[in-house]
Design a protein around this motif. Structure first.
Motif, PDB file in Angstrom:
ATOM      1  N   CYS A  30       0.848  -1.182   0.000  1.00 26.37           N
ATOM      2  CA  CYS A  30       0.000   0.000   0.000  1.00 26.37           C
ATOM      3  C   CYS A  30       0.891   1.242   0.000  1.00 26.37           C
ATOM      4  O   CYS A  30       1.488   1.591   1.013  1.00 26.37           O
ATOM      5  CB  CYS A  30      -0.915  -0.012   1.223  1.00 26.37           C
ATOM      6  SG  CYS A  30      -2.080   1.332   1.206  1.00 26.37           S
ATOM      7  N   GLY A  32       1.397   5.270  -2.209  1.00 23.13           N
ATOM      8  CA  GLY A  32       0.819   6.210  -3.157  1.00 23.13           C
ATOM      9  C   GLY A  32       1.171   5.866  -4.594  1.00 23.13           C
ATOM     10  O   GLY A  32       0.345   5.996  -5.498  1.00 23.13           O
ATOM     11  N   LEU A  35      -0.861   2.833  -5.651  1.00 24.12           N
ATOM     12  CA  LEU A  35      -2.253   3.257  -5.794  1.00 24.12           C
ATOM     13  C   LEU A  35      -2.444   4.014  -7.116  1.00 24.12           C
ATOM     14  O   LEU A  35      -3.406   3.764  -7.858  1.00 24.12           O
ATOM     15  CB  LEU A  35      -2.646   4.136  -4.608  1.00 24.12           C
ATOM     16  CG  LEU A  35      -4.119   4.403  -4.404  1.00 24.12           C
ATOM     17  CD1 LEU A  35      -4.901   3.129  -4.176  1.00 24.12           C
ATOM     18  CD2 LEU A  35      -4.323   5.329  -3.225  1.00 24.12           C
ATOM     19  N   GLU A  39      -4.701   2.731 -10.225  1.00 23.72           N
ATOM     20  CA  GLU A  39      -5.803   3.602 -10.625  1.00 23.72           C
ATOM     21  C   GLU A  39      -5.713   3.937 -12.113  1.00 23.72           C
ATOM     22  O   GLU A  39      -6.724   3.934 -12.822  1.00 23.72           O
ATOM     23  CB  GLU A  39      -5.792   4.870  -9.780  1.00 23.72           C
ATOM     24  CG  GLU A  39      -7.073   5.627  -9.799  1.00 23.72           C
ATOM     25  CD  GLU A  39      -7.136   6.717  -8.729  1.00 23.72           C
ATOM     26  OE1 GLU A  39      -8.212   7.286  -8.588  1.00 23.72           O
ATOM     27  OE2 GLU A  39      -6.129   6.982  -8.061  1.00 23.72           O
ATOM     28  N   SER A  59     -11.309   2.463  -4.182  1.00 20.90           N
ATOM     29  CA  SER A  59     -11.933   3.335  -3.181  1.00 20.90           C
ATOM     30  C   SER A  59     -11.753   2.770  -1.774  1.00 20.90           C
ATOM     31  O   SER A  59     -11.415   3.497  -0.830  1.00 20.90           O
ATOM     32  CB  SER A  59     -13.418   3.501  -3.502  1.00 20.90           C
ATOM     33  OG  SER A  59     -14.056   4.245  -2.509  1.00 20.90           O
ATOM     34  N   GLN A  62      -8.125   3.256  -0.723  1.00 19.09           N
ATOM     35  CA  GLN A  62      -7.850   4.642  -0.318  1.00 19.09           C
ATOM     36  C   GLN A  62      -8.375   4.906   1.087  1.00 19.09           C
ATOM     37  O   GLN A  62      -7.699   5.534   1.902  1.00 19.09           O
ATOM     38  CB  GLN A  62      -8.481   5.619  -1.302  1.00 19.09           C
ATOM     39  CG  GLN A  62      -7.798   5.666  -2.634  1.00 19.09           C
ATOM     40  CD  GLN A  62      -8.549   6.503  -3.657  1.00 19.09           C
ATOM     41  OE1 GLN A  62      -9.759   6.671  -3.574  1.00 19.09           O
ATOM     42  NE2 GLN A  62      -7.824   6.999  -4.651  1.00 19.09           N
ATOM     43  N   ASP A  63      -9.571   4.424   1.367  1.00 21.33           N
ATOM     44  CA  ASP A  63     -10.165   4.604   2.687  1.00 21.33           C
ATOM     45  C   ASP A  63      -9.321   3.918   3.759  1.00 21.33           C
ATOM     46  O   ASP A  63      -9.050   4.495   4.813  1.00 21.33           O
ATOM     47  CB  ASP A  63     -11.592   4.063   2.696  1.00 21.33           C
ATOM     48  CG  ASP A  63     -12.301   4.353   3.998  1.00 21.33           C
ATOM     49  OD1 ASP A  63     -12.301   5.529   4.418  1.00 21.33           O
ATOM     50  OD2 ASP A  63     -12.859   3.409   4.598  1.00 21.33           O
ATOM     51  N   LEU A  66      -6.096   5.894   4.361  1.00 18.43           N
ATOM     52  CA  LEU A  66      -6.326   7.097   5.163  1.00 18.43           C
ATOM     53  C   LEU A  66      -6.546   6.767   6.639  1.00 18.43           C
ATOM     54  O   LEU A  66      -6.236   7.584   7.504  1.00 18.43           O
ATOM     55  CB  LEU A  66      -7.533   7.865   4.623  1.00 18.43           C
ATOM     56  CG  LEU A  66      -7.331   8.528   3.265  1.00 18.43           C
ATOM     57  CD1 LEU A  66      -8.641   9.108   2.759  1.00 18.43           C
ATOM     58  CD2 LEU A  66      -6.264   9.608   3.352  1.00 18.43           C
ATOM     59  N   CYS A  73      -5.470  -2.082   3.096  1.00 18.88           N
ATOM     60  CA  CYS A  73      -5.244  -1.296   1.889  1.00 18.88           C
ATOM     61  C   CYS A  73      -4.552  -2.146   0.827  1.00 18.88           C
ATOM     62  O   CYS A  73      -4.970  -2.178  -0.326  1.00 18.88           O
ATOM     63  CB  CYS A  73      -4.405  -0.065   2.209  1.00 18.88           C
ATOM     64  SG  CYS A  73      -3.894   0.879   0.767  1.00 18.88           S
TER      65      CYS A  73
END
Length: 87
Positions: A30, A32, A35, A39, A59, A62-63, A66, A73
């Motif tokens: 996990c 950035g 991701l 994406e 989605s 991402q949740d 965070l 993740c």
């Protein structure tokens, strides 16, 4: 008895630190960068049910990211990546 409790607490601390790291290595880590790559791959897909499922997984990833749940993740990100490869 105190030595046993301290030993058990130390083992629990080691297990707590190692298990999430292993979970991240089992699937896609996990981050950035991962991701963003996933994406982008999903966005390039044709509009199908598989794409919508992959978008939902992104989605959820991402949740989880965070909320600091990196293992969760990574799991959702792996699912999304797998679905994006099944074009």
């Amino acid at each position: 008895m105190i030595k046993t409790l301290i030993g058990a607490a130390a083992m629990a601390a080691v297990a707590y630190a190692v298990v999430p790291a292993q979970a991240a290595h089992m699937g896609m880590g996990c981050s950035g960068a991962n991701l963003g790559k996933t994406e982008a791959a999903v966005e390039a897909m044709a509009d199908t049910e598989v794409k919508f499922a992959a978008e939902k997984e992104i989605s959820l990833a991402q949740d989880a990211m965070l909320n600091g749940k990196m293992g969760t993740c990574g799991m959702h990100l792996s699912k999304a990546a797998h679905e994006s490869m099944a074009k």
